[in-house]
Write an enzyme that holds these catalytic residues in place. Sequence first.
Site, PDB file in Angstrom:
ATOM      1  CB  ALA A  12       1.279  37.131  44.820  1.00 33.18           C
ATOM      2  CG  ASP A 159      21.588  35.897  34.705  1.00 36.67           C
ATOM      3  OD1 ASP A 159      21.322  36.997  34.209  1.00 36.67           O
ATOM      4  OD2 ASP A 159      21.362  35.625  35.903  1.00 36.67           O
ATOM      5  CG  HIS A 187      20.602  38.119  38.736  1.00 34.93           C
ATOM      6  ND1 HIS A 187      20.452  37.775  37.410  1.00 34.93           N
ATOM      7  CD2 HIS A 187      19.699  39.100  38.957  1.00 34.93           C
ATOM      8  CE1 HIS A 187      19.496  38.521  36.872  1.00 34.93           C
ATOM      9  NE2 HIS A 187      19.020  39.337  37.792  1.00 34.93           N
TER      10      HIS A 187
HETATM   11  P1  NAI Z   1       7.023  44.317  40.413  1.00 34.11           P
HETATM   12  O1  NAI Z   1       7.340  45.642  40.999  1.00 34.11           O
HETATM   13  O2  NAI Z   1       6.079  44.220  39.261  1.00 34.11           O
HETATM   14  O3  NAI Z   1       6.430  43.371  41.553  1.00 34.11           O
HETATM   15  C1  NAI Z   1       7.017  43.245  42.800  1.00 34.11           C
HETATM   16  C2  NAI Z   1       5.908  42.994  43.788  1.00 34.11           C
HETATM   17  O4  NAI Z   1       6.502  42.677  45.042  1.00 34.11           O
HETATM   18  C3  NAI Z   1       5.003  44.212  44.022  1.00 34.11           C
HETATM   19  O5  NAI Z   1       3.654  43.837  43.787  1.00 34.11           O
HETATM   20  C4  NAI Z   1       5.250  44.551  45.490  1.00 34.11           C
HETATM   21  O6  NAI Z   1       4.075  45.030  46.152  1.00 34.11           O
HETATM   22  C5  NAI Z   1       5.688  43.205  46.040  1.00 34.11           C
HETATM   23  N1  NAI Z   1       6.418  43.276  47.302  1.00 34.11           N
HETATM   24  C6  NAI Z   1       7.318  44.210  47.702  1.00 34.11           C
HETATM   25  N2  NAI Z   1       7.728  43.962  48.942  1.00 34.11           N
HETATM   26  C7  NAI Z   1       7.110  42.826  49.343  1.00 34.11           C
HETATM   27  C8  NAI Z   1       7.117  42.077  50.543  1.00 34.11           C
HETATM   28  N3  NAI Z   1       7.843  42.469  51.594  1.00 34.11           N
HETATM   29  N4  NAI Z   1       6.368  40.964  50.601  1.00 34.11           N
HETATM   30  C9  NAI Z   1       5.604  40.591  49.564  1.00 34.11           C
HETATM   31  N5  NAI Z   1       5.529  41.281  48.410  1.00 34.11           N
HETATM   32  C10 NAI Z   1       6.278  42.386  48.299  1.00 34.11           C
HETATM   33  O7  NAI Z   1       8.423  43.655  40.069  1.00 34.11           O
HETATM   34  P2  NAI Z   1       8.741  42.400  39.134  1.00 34.11           P
HETATM   35  O8  NAI Z   1       8.969  42.876  37.757  1.00 34.11           O
HETATM   36  O9  NAI Z   1       7.749  41.337  39.382  1.00 34.11           O
HETATM   37  O10 NAI Z   1      10.177  41.983  39.711  1.00 34.11           O
HETATM   38  C11 NAI Z   1      10.315  41.491  41.026  1.00 34.11           C
HETATM   39  C12 NAI Z   1      11.777  41.386  41.410  1.00 34.11           C
HETATM   40  O11 NAI Z   1      12.452  40.453  40.598  1.00 34.11           O
HETATM   41  C13 NAI Z   1      12.561  42.691  41.289  1.00 34.11           C
HETATM   42  O12 NAI Z   1      13.385  42.805  42.433  1.00 34.11           O
HETATM   43  C14 NAI Z   1      13.401  42.468  40.053  1.00 34.11           C
HETATM   44  O13 NAI Z   1      14.579  43.245  40.087  1.00 34.11           O
HETATM   45  C15 NAI Z   1      13.697  41.015  40.191  1.00 34.11           C
HETATM   46  N6  NAI Z   1      14.150  40.333  38.964  1.00 34.11           N
HETATM   47  C16 NAI Z   1      15.060  39.319  39.111  1.00 34.11           C
HETATM   48  C17 NAI Z   1      15.521  38.600  38.029  1.00 34.11           C
HETATM   49  C18 NAI Z   1      16.517  37.494  38.197  1.00 34.11           C
HETATM   50  O14 NAI Z   1      16.918  36.913  37.189  1.00 34.11           O
HETATM   51  N7  NAI Z   1      16.970  37.147  39.383  1.00 34.11           N
HETATM   52  C19 NAI Z   1      15.048  38.920  36.671  1.00 34.11           C
HETATM   53  C20 NAI Z   1      14.072  39.977  36.618  1.00 34.11           C
HETATM   54  C21 NAI Z   1      13.658  40.651  37.738  1.00 34.11           C
END
Ligand code: NAI
Length: 331
Positions: A12, A159, A187
């Site tokens: 979050a 996508d 994905h």
């Molecule tokens: P980000 O690094 O800005 O945020 C991720 C957050 O998750 C961080 O605040 C972190 O502290 C938190 N986090 C990590 N482990 C956690 C846990 N066990 N419980 C709760 N929170 C936890 O990353 P962003 O840019 O928000 O991306 C998040 C994910 O989404 C990445 O894995 C990224 O690769 C993925 N993603 C997926 C897409 C899709 O189409 N499926 C598209 C773009 C990103």
Amino acid sequence: ATAPVTVTVTGAAGQIAYGLLFRIASGAMLGPRTPVRLRLLEIPAAVGAVEGVAMELDDGAFPLLESIDISDDPWIGFDGTSIAVLVGARPRSAGMERSDLLAANGPIFTDQGSAINANAADDVKVLVVGNPANTNAFIAMSNAPDVPAARFTALTRLDHNRAIAQVAARADVPAASISRMTVWGNHSATQYPDIGHALIGERAAADVIADPEWVRESFIPTVQQRGSAIIAARGASSAASAASAAIDHIHDWVRGTPSGDWVSMAVPSRGHYGVPEGLISSFPVTCADGEYTVVPGLDIDEFSRARIDLSVAELAAERDAVIELGFAKRG
Ligand code: NAI
């Protein structure tokens, strides 16, 4: 107004959540008549940052936002939740292999799947966004034996939307005139964006474009590599577009797809289109009354078959790796 719905968002304090939470609060996800109770889940180090996000949510004075609860404990964060959007994940750091990434994310999705199993509402719907999304969803599903497997899904709507955007630009038509786009598989860069069934207005998109070479050499790789292109241009991974796609995914799952159209969702296969049972793979689906149905009976030509098989083989290898690592069981 209808009864309030409890929505949990993990990660979050991250960038995607920063785009997602305000739109959930505004009613973009569940509609303008459904009040929302937000539960924000983070790791302990990021709880302070989430408190700041919650202050900003307060400052939005959203009429539909009934409450905000913050936790670093999945057993609390999923309590009573009906919509779980699992964004938080361990990102790939320099030098990390895909197998390291699976190993780093296994414990997160094992815990969260178990917590959802124990504490979520009976009607819980789960969307995994955090990468590797399909396999993280597979792990969560495997650890939630009391929740129907079909409720575990992963995000390929970004996508799907990217594919629509490419066709719209090529044919010089508005995105809204394109229907029946399909993304198959994982994905990842092996995904298969398929315009073979897509329509522009009433006509087959492939006939309107009439350029198979563009489809093969430009459209497919552009959609597959779009995430990397965004990182190269923006210096950070797609966030607002990923958030928007997550809104679309849940919105359509809960509120239904327009008649005559479909969307792409990664859902557990029940053997559809030759995809092994249980793999969470992207399919064309229609949604009605809060349930999705894989679109049946599409013709899959040889070109498409080979591409679907390639992406599904990658999913099977990821599944085998996480079973090997002990995060999921076979069958
Ligand atoms: P980000 O690094 O800005 O945020 C991720 C957050 O998750 C961080 O605040 C972190 O502290 C938190 N986090 C990590 N482990 C956690 C846990 N066990 N419980 C709760 N929170 C936890 O990353 P962003 O840019 O928000 O991306 C998040 C994910 O989404 C990445 O894995 C990224 O690769 C993925 N993603 C997926 C897409 C899709 O189409 N499926 C598209 C773009 C990103």
